[in-house]
Motif scaffolding. Structure first.
Motif, PDB file in Angstrom:
ATOM      1  N   ALA A 166       9.439 -12.435   5.381  1.00  0.00           N
ATOM      2  CA  ALA A 166       9.100 -13.152   4.154  1.00  0.00           C
ATOM      3  C   ALA A 166      10.183 -12.930   3.111  1.00  0.00           C
ATOM      4  O   ALA A 166      10.984 -12.011   3.219  1.00  0.00           O
ATOM      5  CB  ALA A 166       7.761 -12.644   3.623  1.00  0.00           C
TER       6      ALA A 166
ATOM      7  N   PHE B  79       0.534 -11.157   4.783  1.00  0.00           N
ATOM      8  CA  PHE B  79       0.107  -9.809   4.412  1.00  0.00           C
ATOM      9  C   PHE B  79      -1.408  -9.833   4.266  1.00  0.00           C
ATOM     10  O   PHE B  79      -1.959 -10.665   3.536  1.00  0.00           O
ATOM     11  CB  PHE B  79       0.744  -9.378   3.084  1.00  0.00           C
ATOM     12  CG  PHE B  79       2.246  -9.282   3.118  1.00  0.00           C
ATOM     13  CD1 PHE B  79       2.918  -9.067   4.313  1.00  0.00           C
ATOM     14  CD2 PHE B  79       2.999  -9.393   1.958  1.00  0.00           C
ATOM     15  CE1 PHE B  79       4.310  -8.971   4.359  1.00  0.00           C
ATOM     16  CE2 PHE B  79       4.384  -9.295   1.989  1.00  0.00           C
ATOM     17  CZ  PHE B  79       5.037  -9.085   3.187  1.00  0.00           C
TER      18      PHE B  79
ATOM     19  N   GLN C 218       5.235  -0.173  14.648  1.00  0.00           N
ATOM     20  CA  GLN C 218       6.443  -0.231  13.805  1.00  0.00           C
ATOM     21  C   GLN C 218       6.964   1.181  13.534  1.00  0.00           C
ATOM     22  O   GLN C 218       6.328   1.967  12.834  1.00  0.00           O
ATOM     23  CB  GLN C 218       6.120  -0.951  12.483  1.00  0.00           C
ATOM     24  CG  GLN C 218       7.367  -1.258  11.670  1.00  0.00           C
ATOM     25  CD  GLN C 218       7.033  -1.605  10.221  1.00  0.00           C
ATOM     26  OE1 GLN C 218       6.166  -0.982   9.627  1.00  0.00           O
ATOM     27  NE2 GLN C 218       7.730  -2.584   9.675  1.00  0.00           N
TER      28      GLN C 218
ATOM     29  N   ALA D 280      12.537   3.314  11.741  1.00  0.00           N
ATOM     30  CA  ALA D 280      13.846   2.685  11.527  1.00  0.00           C
ATOM     31  C   ALA D 280      13.738   1.258  11.022  1.00  0.00           C
ATOM     32  O   ALA D 280      14.733   0.676  10.568  1.00  0.00           O
ATOM     33  CB  ALA D 280      14.623   2.685  12.841  1.00  0.00           C
TER      34      ALA D 280
ATOM     35  N   GLY E 142      12.539  -3.643   6.034  1.00  0.00           N
ATOM     36  CA  GLY E 142      11.425  -4.273   5.328  1.00  0.00           C
ATOM     37  C   GLY E 142      10.289  -3.309   5.084  1.00  0.00           C
ATOM     38  O   GLY E 142      10.442  -2.081   5.211  1.00  0.00           O
TER      39      GLY E 142
ATOM     40  N   ALA F 151       8.626  -2.321  17.398  1.00  0.00           N
ATOM     41  CA  ALA F 151       9.491  -2.792  16.304  1.00  0.00           C
ATOM     42  C   ALA F 151      10.154  -1.604  15.639  1.00  0.00           C
ATOM     43  O   ALA F 151       9.550  -0.546  15.478  1.00  0.00           O
ATOM     44  CB  ALA F 151       8.665  -3.575  15.281  1.00  0.00           C
TER      45      ALA F 151
ATOM     46  N   GLN G   9      10.008  -6.614  18.894  1.00  0.00           N
ATOM     47  CA  GLN G   9      10.076  -7.433  17.663  1.00  0.00           C
ATOM     48  C   GLN G   9      11.317  -6.998  16.879  1.00  0.00           C
ATOM     49  O   GLN G   9      11.481  -5.821  16.576  1.00  0.00           O
ATOM     50  CB  GLN G   9       8.823  -7.202  16.828  1.00  0.00           C
ATOM     51  CG  GLN G   9       8.847  -7.914  15.482  1.00  0.00           C
ATOM     52  CD  GLN G   9       7.471  -7.914  14.829  1.00  0.00           C
ATOM     53  OE1 GLN G   9       6.561  -8.570  15.322  1.00  0.00           O
ATOM     54  NE2 GLN G   9       7.321  -7.185  13.759  1.00  0.00           N
TER      55      GLN G   9
ATOM     56  N   THR H  71      16.053  -7.021  11.684  1.00  0.00           N
ATOM     57  CA  THR H  71      17.411  -6.765  11.199  1.00  0.00           C
ATOM     58  C   THR H  71      18.478  -7.432  12.065  1.00  0.00           C
ATOM     59  O   THR H  71      19.500  -7.897  11.538  1.00  0.00           O
ATOM     60  CB  THR H  71      17.635  -5.240  11.115  1.00  0.00           C
ATOM     61  OG1 THR H  71      16.663  -4.713  10.206  1.00  0.00           O
ATOM     62  CG2 THR H  71      19.018  -4.891  10.627  1.00  0.00           C
TER      63      THR H  71
ATOM     64  N   TYR I 144      23.648 -10.739  -0.232  1.00  0.00           N
ATOM     65  CA  TYR I 144      22.906  -9.895   0.721  1.00  0.00           C
ATOM     66  C   TYR I 144      23.753  -9.720   1.996  1.00  0.00           C
ATOM     67  O   TYR I 144      23.942  -8.612   2.511  1.00  0.00           O
ATOM     68  CB  TYR I 144      21.590 -10.612   1.001  1.00  0.00           C
ATOM     69  CG  TYR I 144      20.458  -9.916   1.712  1.00  0.00           C
ATOM     70  CD1 TYR I 144      20.603  -8.738   2.422  1.00  0.00           C
ATOM     71  CD2 TYR I 144      19.184 -10.500   1.675  1.00  0.00           C
ATOM     72  CE1 TYR I 144      19.516  -8.154   3.074  1.00  0.00           C
ATOM     73  CE2 TYR I 144      18.094  -9.933   2.312  1.00  0.00           C
ATOM     74  CZ  TYR I 144      18.273  -8.762   3.027  1.00  0.00           C
ATOM     75  OH  TYR I 144      17.202  -8.206   3.676  1.00  0.00           O
TER      76      TYR I 144
HETATM   77  C1  LIG Z   1      14.210  -8.863   5.611  1.00  0.00           C
HETATM   78  C2  LIG Z   1      12.969  -8.411   6.303  1.00  0.00           C
HETATM   79  C3  LIG Z   1      11.755  -8.976   5.943  1.00  0.00           C
HETATM   80  C4  LIG Z   1      10.586  -8.588   6.589  1.00  0.00           C
HETATM   81  N1  LIG Z   1       9.420  -9.202   6.260  1.00  0.00           N
HETATM   82  C5  LIG Z   1       8.300  -8.937   6.967  1.00  0.00           C
HETATM   83  C6  LIG Z   1       7.115  -9.678   6.738  1.00  0.00           C
HETATM   84  O1  LIG Z   1       7.067 -10.584   5.906  1.00  0.00           O
HETATM   85  N2  LIG Z   1       6.021  -9.367   7.485  1.00  0.00           N
HETATM   86  C7  LIG Z   1       6.036  -8.383   8.443  1.00  0.00           C
HETATM   87  O2  LIG Z   1       5.036  -8.161   9.098  1.00  0.00           O
HETATM   88  N3  LIG Z   1       7.160  -7.661   8.668  1.00  0.00           N
HETATM   89  C8  LIG Z   1       8.273  -7.921   7.960  1.00  0.00           C
HETATM   90  N4  LIG Z   1       9.430  -7.221   8.225  1.00  0.00           N
HETATM   91  C9  LIG Z   1       9.395  -6.137   9.231  1.00  0.00           C
HETATM   92  C10 LIG Z   1       9.561  -6.704  10.638  1.00  0.00           C
HETATM   93  O3  LIG Z   1       8.357  -7.331  11.017  1.00  0.00           O
HETATM   94  C11 LIG Z   1       9.853  -5.632  11.670  1.00  0.00           C
HETATM   95  O4  LIG Z   1       8.873  -4.623  11.640  1.00  0.00           O
HETATM   96  C12 LIG Z   1      11.203  -4.994  11.489  1.00  0.00           C
HETATM   97  O5  LIG Z   1      12.163  -5.938  11.113  1.00  0.00           O
HETATM   98  C13 LIG Z   1      11.608  -4.327  12.779  1.00  0.00           C
HETATM   99  O6  LIG Z   1      12.661  -3.440  12.582  1.00  0.00           O
HETATM  100  P1  LIG Z   1      14.203  -3.912  12.532  1.00  0.00           P
HETATM  101  O7  LIG Z   1      14.346  -4.539  11.192  1.00  0.00           O
HETATM  102  O8  LIG Z   1      14.934  -2.629  12.667  1.00  0.00           O
HETATM  103  O9  LIG Z   1      14.401  -4.885  13.643  1.00  0.00           O
HETATM  104  C14 LIG Z   1      10.626  -7.584   7.598  1.00  0.00           C
HETATM  105  C15 LIG Z   1      11.849  -7.023   7.944  1.00  0.00           C
HETATM  106  C16 LIG Z   1      13.003  -7.417   7.321  1.00  0.00           C
HETATM  107  C17 LIG Z   1      14.313  -6.799   7.747  1.00  0.00           C
END
Ligand SMILES: Cc1cc2nc3c(=O)[nH]c(=O)nc-3n(C[C@H](O)[C@H](O)[C@H](O)COP(=O)(O)O)c2cc1C
Length: 328
Positions: free
Chosen positions: A2, A53, A156, A159, A162, A193, A214, A217, A231
């Motif tokens: 998001a 959310f 999750q 690491a 978000g 994740a 999942q 990044t 960014y």
């Molecule tokens: C820019 C960004 C925005 C994110 N927004 C959400 C979101 O809106 N809803 C959600 O469930 N997880 C969100 N996440 C977390 C991801 O679902 C996920 O858990 C995470 O990206 C996994 O780890 P990684 O970033 O190391 O791949 C976001 C992650 C990032 C990097």
């Protein structure tokens, strides 16, 4: 993802390439959700997910808390010639209305973070044939989600970029260890994740008991991502990630910057999120990474630019069965 990073183009590109693209819709109004889902469907007839959310109670705050939070943001507002910070009355989108918009044209998958779904909402999604996915940062949260009746659970790890997606017992666990523990504890499919940046990372979580991986990044620099140029530049420059409540009031991992350093007294979510919105918008327009929430996981230096399909291909296990076949 998001907040502008995730776009219909990115979700569609991932789904077209054989993954499950996800539309991060948490900050979208119901009308914008309908539009974004239409946009994905215009680009692909593949299944995709929508993420919101979960509905949470809005905490009470005092005027003294607001004053302290505003004081910390004041210098940043002044530097960008913005009016002094003040808490807006509109804090967040109405979850019920967002969910109604999702259900008007149900996607294949609905995922949520930050809590639990009310049983009526879960029933409505299931009645519409939607696969429902909750987010856990610990075994107890995963067990609660299983009891609630979700179809799969995201595990999750610490690491992850978000927000921390759990609501109760964040163990900030290593992704691999959490995946293993959650997979042992629940009988649902587990989606790992956090820090999955290479095919080897993905293979490791699948070996640890995950059914899917999942990644967020790994797609931040994708051509189809909405990541702003400031960014993108910050991600390319490097630096450290920190867990911070500075931008939204909920703990999230992102690149350390001036705001994450300066804010010590954020309001609880969703108040701080609403309070910092004007600063983040102005910062994005001015190309000032120092005031943006630069969500990124610990593996961000491995993020690569390029079309999402190529990024997905680099992550997907070679053994077929873990991802679908690309659209012809
Ligand atoms: C820019 C960004 C925005 C994110 N927004 C959400 C979101 O809106 N809803 C959600 O469930 N997880 C969100 N996440 C977390 C991801 O679902 C996920 O858990 C995470 O990206 C996994 O780890 P990684 O970033 O190391 O791949 C976001 C992650 C990032 C990097």
């Amino acid at each position: 993802m998001a907040g502008g990073v995730g776009t219909p183009e990115l979700a569609a590109a991932v789904s077209r390439a054989g993954g499950l693209g996800s539309l991060g819709a948490a900050y979208l109004s119901p009308a914008q959700i309908v539009q974004a889902m239409d946009a994905v469907r215009h680009l692909t007839d593949r299944p995709f997910a929508v993420n919101l959310f979960a509905l949470q109670p809005v905490p009470q705050i005092t005027p003294a808390q607001v004053e302290a939070a505003c004081a910390e943001l004041l210098p940043f507002h002044a530097a960008l010639h913005l009016p002094s910070p003040s808490l807006p009355t509109h804090l967040q989108e109405d979850f019920e209305a967002q969910l109604e918009a999702v259900l008007a044209a149900p996607p294949a998958v609905f995922s949520f973070a930050f809590g639990r779904l009310e049983s009526g909402h879960l029933r409505a999604l299931k009645a519409a044939g939607v696969v429902v996915v909750g987010t856990a940062t610990s075994v107890p949260e995963a067990l609660t989600l299983e009891t609630d009746g979700v179809d799969a659970v995201v595990a999750q790890g610490a690491a992850a970029g978000g927000h921390r997606g759990g609501w109760q017992h964040d163990e900030l666990a290593d992704t691999l260890e959490l995946t293993r523990a959650v997979a042992r504890a629940v009988s649902l499919p587990v989606i790992a994740a956090g820090g999955l940046m290479t095919r080897e990372d993905v293979n490791a979580v699948l070996d640890a008991g995950a059914s899917l991986a999942q990644c967020g990044t790994a797609f931040l620099l994708a051509d189809e991502a909405g990541t702003s140029s400031a960014y993108r530049a910050a991600l390319t420059r490097g630096g450290d990630t920190v867990l911070t409540r500075a931008f939204s009031g909920r703990t999230a991992r992102g690149l350390r910057n001036a705001v994450s350093d300066a804010v010590a007294h954020p309001l609880p979510y969703p108040h701080q999120n609403a309070l910092t919105r004007p600063l983040r918008s102005a910062g994005a327009q001015a190309g000032q990474a120092d005031v943006l929430s630069l969500w990124a996981g610990e593996g961000f230096t491995l993020a690569r630019p390029g079309p999402a399909a190529g990024l997905l291909a680099a992550l997907a296990p070679e053994v077929s069965g873990h991802v679908g076949h690309p659209e012809k």
